[in-house]
Design a protein around this motif. Structure first.
Motif, PDB file in Angstrom:
ATOM      1  N   UNK A 281     -55.324 -91.279 -44.478  1.00 30.45           N
ATOM      2  CA  UNK A 281     -54.427 -92.208 -43.786  1.00 30.45           C
ATOM      3  C   UNK A 281     -53.792 -93.091 -44.844  1.00 30.45           C
ATOM      4  N   UNK A 282     -52.469 -93.268 -44.758  1.00 33.16           N
ATOM      5  CA  UNK A 282     -51.754 -94.104 -45.728  1.00 33.16           C
ATOM      6  C   UNK A 282     -50.931 -95.151 -44.983  1.00 33.16           C
ATOM      7  N   UNK A 283     -51.178 -96.412 -45.328  1.00 33.94           N
ATOM      8  CA  UNK A 283     -50.430 -97.526 -44.727  1.00 33.94           C
ATOM      9  C   UNK A 283     -49.688 -98.256 -45.828  1.00 33.94           C
ATOM     10  N   UNK A 284     -48.394 -98.356 -45.681  1.00 29.74           N
ATOM     11  CA  UNK A 284     -47.603 -99.061 -46.691  1.00 29.74           C
ATOM     12  C   UNK A 284     -46.149 -98.664 -46.604  1.00 29.74           C
ATOM     13  N   UNK A 285     -45.441 -98.778 -47.713  1.00 34.18           N
ATOM     14  CA  UNK A 285     -44.034 -98.417 -47.942  1.00 34.18           C
ATOM     15  C   UNK A 285     -43.047 -99.460 -47.405  1.00 34.18           C
ATOM     16  N   UNK A 286     -41.765 -99.187 -47.668  1.00 35.65           N
ATOM     17  CA  UNK A 286     -40.687-100.061 -47.204  1.00 35.65           C
ATOM     18  C   UNK A 286     -40.564-100.012 -45.684  1.00 35.65           C
TER      19      UNK A 286
END
Lengths: 403, 156
Positions: A281-286
């Motif tokens: 699971x990846x949470x982030x970015x613009x």
């Protein structure tokens, strides 16, 4: 009577205009080619004070080739007196939003998600390296004033539904080329109820429909955000203008959704795919790396443990500082999440979370193209709450209505 | 500007990650881009692009603003891309680096001879003519100078 794009560009849709650029920015990825093109055409930067170099794509550098390319660009930026944000400062769109952009400005960035800054009522659009080199040299560029599609928002988000779910929903309705060469305007009472973080999520996904930009009219929410960051903005009024077409979205109808690989417009309710096993699971970015996003994720996982590897990348140093000061960062670490330095993280599959053959990543980012985060891997796009519930269970999970 | 080449046909919504993957971007060596162009679509494609005209579906070049995408295609020998529509950043980037584009829908098979006259706005495939959406005078001026850098050298 004019659309917001027409008001800012001071011309009618379909016209070609040359316009002075108020803000121009590159990152470590596109800045290298921009510098190469610039050196072929000029030695003169027209507006160094309005030219920004922001390192975010591979920060800190992953190998000596990257480090050498970054060193050249860093030296150039410092030498020419450009605004420079080194590793750890954050994602270019976020840094520009926190520190710089104002309603009514013309903004170009050498990154497709420059449209994020339309949340401030700026005309903000992505360009390539050679266009940017010409902007460095001349301080201006040309535009074809776009036709506009109105996305009228009514109601308010309910339960676990987020701005991200609503944004994926409009991408699904318009399709990946449904707004090519056009601008989107987000209007209506529903738009006024959204926070700046949420508006940036809406605008961020505009380019996934092919749009040149997506815009909100600056209002009291915008002005309050600017004031809290030491800037002053003025309110913009929607005129009785002509839109190419209008689509309506009742925010009260929005449910948690995912975009299935490899298309951002392949949008389905999370409920349809519940139980899909996840590897990361990846949470982030613009799209979803702002403080509200991290706080929402932390509120769901607090006191529990994630059961799949979970990577969190704050969108900027300011976001990380807020997360540290409020205790959100500690909650994330206690839950077993891995916290990355501010920046783009593994979104483009360069470092710090590249996925392997056959692996599935649930991501809060904006693109699920084939092989983007790693060869042979698959990316499902979703909201922060969906990411949090899914991280806890290790499989795709619809966030609870108890939120 | 008149262009001729053998058709290489590919589908719609070809994104810039597929044209040149992020893992090949951290270099200024253009040969790396041309060697790996469209690798994730078809690893055998790159060597067949020398002298080719790509005939694609709609929304070609969607996604990232990476200028390495049109550069990779041009370096691999692509003479022109014909598609019903292009993503706008890719469109500007391609013209800026001197890679001709023709916006129209054609009926075509791999290996067909395709010719394009961009000033006249006509693409011809196997004897059948198609009208393109015209390039603006500014775009034609950039293309005829070999790209925006070339135009700057002429006009300053």
């Amino acid at each position: 009577m004019s659309t917001l794009s027409e008001q800012i560009l001071r011309a009618c849709e379909g016209e070609f205009v040359d316009r002075k650029v108020d803000r121009a920015y590159v990152h470590d990825g596109t800045g290298v080619l921009t510098l190469e093109a610039f050196e072929k055409i000029s030695d003169h930067i027209e507006n160094p004070g309005q030219t920004y170099v922001i390192f975010d794509h591979i920060t800190p550098s992953n190998n000596s080739t990257t480090a050498t390319l970054q060193a050249e660009l860093r030296e150039f930026a410092l030498d020419r007196g450009l605004f420079f944000s080194d590793i750890g400062g954050g994602i270019c769109h976020q840094v520009m939003g926190e520190d710089v952009v104002l309603p009514g400005e013309v903004v170009v960035g050498a990154d497709s998600h420059t449209c994020t800054l339309g949340a401030f009522g700026a005309f903000a659009t992505g360009v390539g390296a050679t266009d940017m080199a010409a902007v460095w040299a001349s301080g201006e560029t040309w535009f074809r004033v776009p036709e506009t599609i109105e996305v009228n928002l009514s109601g308010r988000l309910r339960g676990p539904a987020e701005a991200k779910d609503a944004a994926l929903t409009y991408v699904g309705r318009l399709g990946m080329d449904g707004a090519t060469y056009r601008a989107l305007e987000f209007t209506g009472a529903g738009a006024g109820r959204l926070s700046m973080d949420e508006r940036m999520t809406f605008c961020n996904l505009a380019v996934e429909t092919g749009a040149k930009t997506g815009l909100f009219y600056a209002d009291q929410v915008t002005c309050a955000y600017l004031a809290a960051n030491g800037r002053t903005g003025t309110v913009q009024e929607q005129q009785d203008c002509r839109y190419e077409r209008t689509i309506g979205i009742d925010l009260g109808d929005i449910v948690p959704v995912v975009a299935e690989p490899p298309r951002v417009d392949s949008v389905r309710p999370v409920a349809d795919l519940e139980g899909l096993p996840l590897d990361q699971v990846f949470v982030g970015t613009c799209t979803n790396g702002r403080y509200e996003d991290l706080a929402r994720f932390a509120a769901i996982v607090k006191g529990r443990k994630v059961s799949v590897r979970t990577i969190i990348a704050p969108a900027s140093r300011e976001v990380l500082k807020s997360a540290v000061n409020s205790g959100v960062a500690a909650d994330l670490l206690e839950a077993g999440c891995t916290l990355l330095p501010p920046g783009c993280g593994p979104c483009i599959g360069m470092h710090m979370g590249v996925i392997g053959e056959g692996e599935i990543c649930l991501s809060t980012a904006n693109r699920n193209f084939r092989n983007r985060m790693g060869v042979g891997g698959q990316i499902y796009l979703a909201s922060v709450a969906t990411a949090a519930e899914s991280a806890l269970r290790g499989v795709l999970t619809e966030p609870g209505n108890a939120l | 500007m008149k262009i001729e080449g053998k058709a290489v046909c590919i589908g719609p919504d070809i994104d810039t990650d597929i044209i040149i993957a992020g893992r090949y971007l951290r270099t200024k060596d253009r040969r790396i881009w041309s060697e790996h162009v469209l690798e994730d679509l078809d690893p055998t494609l790159a060597p067949r692009l020398e002298g080719a005209v790509i005939v694609a579906g709609s929304n070609f070049g969607c996604g990232s603003s990476r200028e390495q995408a049109p550069v990779a295609l041009k370096e691999a020998g692509v003479r022109c891309i014909v598609a019903p529509s292009f993503a706008r950043i890719f469109y500007r980037n391609a013209i800026n680096i001197g890679l001709p584009l023709a916006e129209c829908e054609v009926s075509c098979h791999d290996g067909d001879l395709v010719s394009a006259d961009l000033e006249a706005g006509i693409v011809e495939v196997s004897g059948k003519q198609y009208r393109t959406r015209p390039l603006s005078p500014r775009m034609l001026e950039i293309l005829n100078a070999g790209g925006l850098v070339g135009l700057w050298k002429v006009k300053g």
